[in-house]
Design a protein around this motif. Structure first.
Motif, mmCIF file in Angstrom:
data_model
loop_
_atom_site.group_PDB
_atom_site.id
_atom_site.type_symbol
_atom_site.label_atom_id
_atom_site.label_comp_id
_atom_site.label_asym_id
_atom_site.label_seq_id
_atom_site.Cartn_x
_atom_site.Cartn_y
_atom_site.Cartn_z
ATOM 1 N N LYS A 186 68.442 9.064 21.091
ATOM 2 C CA LYS A 186 68.443 7.426 21.887
ATOM 3 C C LYS A 186 68.022 7.748 23.250
ATOM 4 C CE LYS A 186 72.933 7.164 20.573
ATOM 5 N NZ LYS A 186 73.980 6.520 21.001
ATOM 6 N N THR A 187 68.344 9.737 24.249
ATOM 7 C CA THR A 187 67.809 9.540 24.785
ATOM 8 C C THR A 187 66.438 10.832 25.439
ATOM 9 O OG1 THR A 187 69.893 11.051 25.441
ATOM 10 C CG2 THR A 187 68.139 12.074 26.632
ATOM 11 N N THR A 188 65.609 10.620 24.309
ATOM 12 C CA THR A 188 63.802 10.690 24.938
ATOM 13 C C THR A 188 62.996 9.817 24.792
ATOM 14 O OG1 THR A 188 63.707 11.686 22.438
ATOM 15 C CG2 THR A 188 64.224 13.188 23.501
ATOM 16 N N LEU A 189 64.568 8.605 24.124
ATOM 17 C CA LEU A 189 63.813 7.506 24.007
ATOM 18 C C LEU A 189 63.691 6.177 25.064
ATOM 19 C CD1 LEU A 189 62.929 6.763 20.115
ATOM 20 C CD2 LEU A 189 60.976 8.598 21.573
ATOM 21 N N GLY A 190 64.228 6.665 25.909
ATOM 22 C CA GLY A 190 65.196 5.349 26.179
ATOM 23 C C GLY A 190 65.808 4.358 25.670
ATOM 24 N N ILE A 191 66.571 5.091 24.645
ATOM 25 C CA ILE A 191 67.298 3.314 24.090
ATOM 26 C C ILE A 191 68.717 3.338 24.750
ATOM 27 C CG2 ILE A 191 68.218 2.967 21.652
ATOM 28 C CD1 ILE A 191 65.686 4.483 20.051
ATOM 29 N N GLU A 192 69.213 2.126 25.306
ATOM 30 C CA GLU A 192 70.193 2.033 26.437
ATOM 31 C C GLU A 192 70.581 0.773 25.448
ATOM 32 O OE1 GLU A 192 68.140 0.927 29.733
ATOM 33 O OE2 GLU A 192 68.003 3.014 30.640
ATOM 34 N N PHE B 43 49.015 15.065 31.692
ATOM 35 C CA PHE B 43 49.366 14.468 30.419
ATOM 36 C C PHE B 43 50.918 14.164 30.314
ATOM 37 C CE2 PHE B 43 52.328 17.146 27.268
ATOM 38 C CZ PHE B 43 51.868 16.762 26.208
ATOM 39 N N THR B 44 51.217 13.329 29.818
ATOM 40 C CA THR B 44 52.975 12.760 30.086
ATOM 41 C C THR B 44 53.394 13.380 29.302
ATOM 42 O OG1 THR B 44 52.058 10.543 29.945
ATOM 43 C CG2 THR B 44 54.221 10.954 29.142
ATOM 44 N N CYS B 45 54.693 13.871 29.964
ATOM 45 C CA CYS B 45 56.129 15.002 29.430
ATOM 46 C C CYS B 45 57.652 14.076 28.931
ATOM 47 C CB CYS B 45 56.396 15.961 30.434
ATOM 48 S SG CYS B 45 55.548 17.183 31.373
ATOM 49 N N ILE B 46 57.738 12.946 29.017
ATOM 50 C CA ILE B 46 58.664 12.223 28.872
ATOM 51 C C ILE B 46 58.117 10.504 29.154
ATOM 52 C CG2 ILE B 46 61.001 11.308 29.373
ATOM 53 C CD1 ILE B 46 61.263 13.697 29.987
ATOM 54 N N PRO B 47 57.239 10.116 27.929
ATOM 55 C CA PRO B 47 57.147 9.043 27.701
ATOM 56 C C PRO B 47 58.052 7.590 27.495
ATOM 57 C CG PRO B 47 57.362 10.059 25.542
ATOM 58 C CD PRO B 47 57.613 11.024 25.647
ATOM 59 N N GLN B 48 58.990 7.793 28.038
ATOM 60 C CA GLN B 48 59.990 6.622 27.917
ATOM 61 C C GLN B 48 59.492 5.367 28.979
ATOM 62 O OE1 GLN B 48 63.365 7.752 30.134
ATOM 63 N NE2 GLN B 48 64.020 9.010 28.456
ATOM 64 N N ASN B 49 58.419 5.432 29.658
ATOM 65 C CA ASN B 49 57.328 4.291 30.048
ATOM 66 C C ASN B 49 56.659 3.778 29.000
ATOM 67 O OD1 ASN B 49 55.352 6.610 29.761
ATOM 68 N ND2 ASN B 49 54.269 5.350 30.940
ATOM 69 N N VAL B 50 56.912 4.369 27.762
ATOM 70 C CA VAL B 50 56.094 3.542 26.835
ATOM 71 C C VAL B 50 56.971 3.031 25.834
ATOM 72 C CG1 VAL B 50 54.278 3.565 24.937
ATOM 73 C CG2 VAL B 50 53.639 4.727 26.694
ATOM 74 N N THR B 51 58.196 3.547 25.444
ATOM 75 C CA THR B 51 59.122 3.355 24.538
ATOM 76 C C THR B 51 60.180 2.569 25.263
ATOM 77 O OG1 THR B 51 60.328 5.436 25.144
ATOM 78 C CG2 THR B 51 58.339 5.506 22.891
ATOM 79 N N ALA B 52 60.503 3.409 26.079
ATOM 80 C CA ALA B 52 61.643 2.579 26.635
ATOM 81 C C ALA B 52 61.751 0.432 26.682
ATOM 82 C CB ALA B 52 62.248 2.739 27.951
#
Length: 732
Positions: free
Chosen positions: A480-486, A448-457
């Motif tokens: 911004k933090t949870t989705l990896g928006i930089e 189960f993926t906890c932090i899916p930044q590998n998809v969203t970022a």
């Protein structure tokens, strides 16, 4: 270029307050290639505020606009608003759905691809056949003119080649897709004109395709490159493979796309489902059978087939031993047809017992350390890939009626990734069990993926610009933090600008609805009294959002006994859409009904309960999601990634407040609409931070919404409603 050129895409005669400001700022941010975070209250025109400037920027910059949601009702709204825009400015719109919902043969992706390849080959053969026939005719014409025997020899040679082509075409015809064949064979200019003369929904396209013996999905694929606006769902953007395929059909790069994501507070959970992976016990068993069936294949001689078999067998044994040993008394008998989670790793401390047992047993059996097992799994993956290609050719050649996939490949790829990542914070391993059609319990490993930044970022890095919009998007820093928006962001927030005298938000001073106290007689009496009073003193429909479906069912019986009006229950197995429509019908005909649903169901967001459809919305309890191991694992991952204490807030508290705000936003949808929101839990009170400092949720609501909360004692709620609706009647 004038700054307001985007207004040619705005189909309304006037703007809601803040719409003009939002369009201006969004327009500028798109040209600056920023990510726009856009929170606007329910019913304030967010979709058009985003679409108008995005479409104008797309026209100027030669970009395609792609708007997506995960809520069906919102997609219907997108289509309606695109049609309104089409009436004032010609735009080409494609409404795209998944292949499964549009394929006339109901085939899976792989079967479809194999038939597709055969169909393209058949078209190529038919074209070659026409050329061969033309060459044969030319040879005979030349022979008649010159009597040179070389032309006869050429004709005979061409005749042999022609017969081979005809035999191959005959063999392919039963293994190609006739509906795709018709799409490829015919000039689709007629379809292009029909498609873009208005905004067609997928049902209309499917009907057109059916009447013409074609595939609607393939027809739309061919026209995507012509679209100014594509309407789709989160799946098309969050699945990397699908997004790459969409770009190929659009004939665009990611930087050529402006994306608009509605109900954007749901992106994280949607992305999480895209990046979580599973492996069932049955798949492992099939992989072992597949290894045995191909052990003598010459292509695999010299490879460590026996060792691969041994490693996979150990995984199967560990899987079975683990769930059988962890069943408590009577637990196995309660396992049903739905997946049931068994803990194999502490959600906070981690440490996967399945992985530990597997590596230990593999080492004891002589298969070496982790690196040695990974080498074997790499070899297994190569074998599986070779078998996949073999199965594909068999299907294409008609030697197999179904397109098989290699179970060896799936097991090897999953296990290789699992070994590396199951103990990390980004993923959480779970063992699920359920009963199969033989009533036997079997297991499944899930990562189960906890932090899916590998998809969203990567998505937000790659597109030209993105608009994330929702009525409940704040706090922006969390998004911004949870989705990896930089990249640079433009942050917009607009509260409800409709007349404040046309809405009322009551925080009823009942006890907090904790699990330990919600069934106390005094508490039940207060809650039911407020609910009954609110319903009886509403001039129209009432919707009640419960913390769970169980609570909704319990109160349904109580309300049916106490009230002589229609009571609708949103429950599993009954169409939520049909229940909703019947509920709306009562209100629209001047009657009154009650709809009982739950906060985490499908009716708490994306549904427009405007005007007579609903006058009062009641939210009973704070409605936290079930605090399962999965939720705790997400909480732990956030603590680890963003700092201790952020886990509860990011994983539970803020998503729950968003759900409550979404439910509150179902009523009062326009400047002329009116209604009441009743919050039935002491934790909503404005002074709850003093009375229940550890549990108050009032402080988590946006600052601009807090002044609207009015604390009311339970016995006085009915008077608040009577006074409010009387004031509204006086205003009319």
């Amino acid at each position: 270029m004038r700054g307001s050129d985007y207004l040619k895409y705005f189909p309304k005669s006037s703007c809601y307050p803040n719409q003009e400001d939002a369009m201006k700022r969004i327009h500028s941010a798109i040209f600056n290639q920023e990510v726009i975070l856009f929170e606007g209250a329910c019913g304030t025109g967010k979709t058009l505020s985003a679409l108008a400037p995005a479409l104008q920027a797309g026209e100027v910059l030669d970009k395609t606009v792609f708007i997506a949601t995960n809520v069906h009702q919102q997609m219907v709204q997108f289509i309606d608003e695109a049609r309104q825009i089409k009436q004032i400015h010609d735009i080409k719109v494609v409404v795209f759905k998944g292949k499964k919902s549009m394929c006339p043969l109901q085939l899976g992706y792989d079967e479809c691809e194999a038939k597709r390849e055969n169909t393209f080959e058949l078209i190529d053969i038919e074209n070659d056949t026409k050329l061969k026939r033309a060459e044969m005719k030319a040879a005979m014409d030349n022979y008649k003119k010159s009597s040179d025997a070389v032309y006869v020899e050429l004709r005979d040679q061409l005749d042999v080649e022609l017969k081979k082509l005809q035999d191959r075409a005959h063999a392919l015809r039963d293994r190609c897709c006739n509906e795709l064949y018709e799409v490829l064979r015919l000039d689709n200019e007629k379809f292009n004109e029909w498609l873009f003369e208005t905004v067609r929904d997928p049902d209309e396209v499917n009907q057109y395709a059916y009447e013409n013996g074609m595939c609607g999905y393939e027809l739309l694929k061919k026209e995507l490159k012509s679209a100014d606006l594509v309407i789709g769902n989160f799946h098309h953007l969050l699945d990397g493979d699908i997004f790459a395929t969409m770009l190929r059909w659009l004939e665009k790069e990611a930087d050529d796309i402006i994306i608009i994501l509605d109900e954007a507070h749901n992106i994280e959970s949607a992305a999480r489902s895209h990046s979580s992976i599973t492996l069932t016990e049955h798949t492992i068993e099939r992989a072992l059978s597949e290894l045995e069936a191909n052990s003598m294949d010459e292509a695999f001689q010299g490879l460590d087939i026996e060792d691969i078999d041994g490693v996979i067998s150990i995984l199967l044994d560990v899987l079975k031993e683990t769930y059988n040993s962890r069943f408590r008394f009577g637990e196995k008998e309660r396992v049903g047809e739905n997946w049931y989670d068994i803990r194999i790793s502490d959600p906070f401390d981690r440490g996967d017992i399945v992985k530990a047992r597997f590596l230990r047993n593999a080492k004891e059996a002589g298969y070496g350390e982790k690196k040695d097992i990974q080498r074997l799994l790499g070899m297994a993956s190569d074998i599986g890939a070779a078998l996949d290609e073999k199965y594909r050719e068999q299907y294409k050649e008609g030697k197999s009626g179904i397109l098989k996939r290699s179970h060896i490949w799936h097991v090897a790829e999953f296990l290789s990734f699992y070994i590396e990542h199951s103990d990390g914070q980004e993923h959480y391993p779970i063992l699920n069990v359920r009963r199969d059609n033989r009533n036997e319990v079997y297991g499944r490993l899930e990562l189960f993926t906890c932090i899916p930044q590998n998809v969203t970022a990567p998505l937000f890095r790659s597109v030209h610009s993105a608009i994330l919009m929702s009525a409940t998007l704040k706090p922006f820093d969390m998004i911004k933090t949870t989705l990896g928006i930089e990249r640079d962001t433009c942050e917009l927030s607009y509260g409800l600008t409709f007349p404040p005298e046309r809405r009322l938000t009551i925080a009823a001073a009942v006890q907090p609805q904790f699990a330990r106290s919600r069934d106390e007689p005094g508490n039940l009496e207060d809650v039911f009294g407020v609910m009954k009073d609110s319903i009886e003193n509403s001039p129209g429909n009432v919707v009640v959002f419960f913390q769970s479906s169980f609570e909704a069912r319990r109160y349904c019986k109580l309300l049916e006994e106490a009230l002589d009006i229609p009571i609708f229950l949103d429950e599993v197995g009954v169409s939520a859409q049909e229940v909703r429509q019947e509920f709306f019908r009562v209100g629209e005909q001047g009657g009154k009904a009650v709809l009982l649903t739950y906060l985490w169901g499908t009716l708490s967001e994306g549904v427009d309960f405007r005007d007579s459809r609903c006058r009062v919305a009641i939210i009973l309890g704070v409605g936290y999601p079930a605090l399962t191991d999965r939720m705790h694992a997400v909480e732990s991952a956030y603590d680890h990634e963003f700092g201790f204490g952020m886990g509860w807030e990011y994983a539970v508290q803020i998503p729950t407040i968003r759900k409550i705000r979404q439910a509150m936003g179902r009523v009062v949808r326009s400047p002329t609409d009116y209604g009441v929101r009743v919050l039935l839990d002491g934790r909503f009170l404005t002074d709850s931070q003093r009375r229940w400092p550890k549990y108050s949720v009032f402080g988590f609501f946006p600052e601009e919404e807090k002044p609207e909360f009015v604390d009311v004692e339970p016995a006085k709620v009915k008077y608040s409603l009577l006074n409010f609706f009387q004031d509204i009647e006086d205003l009319q």
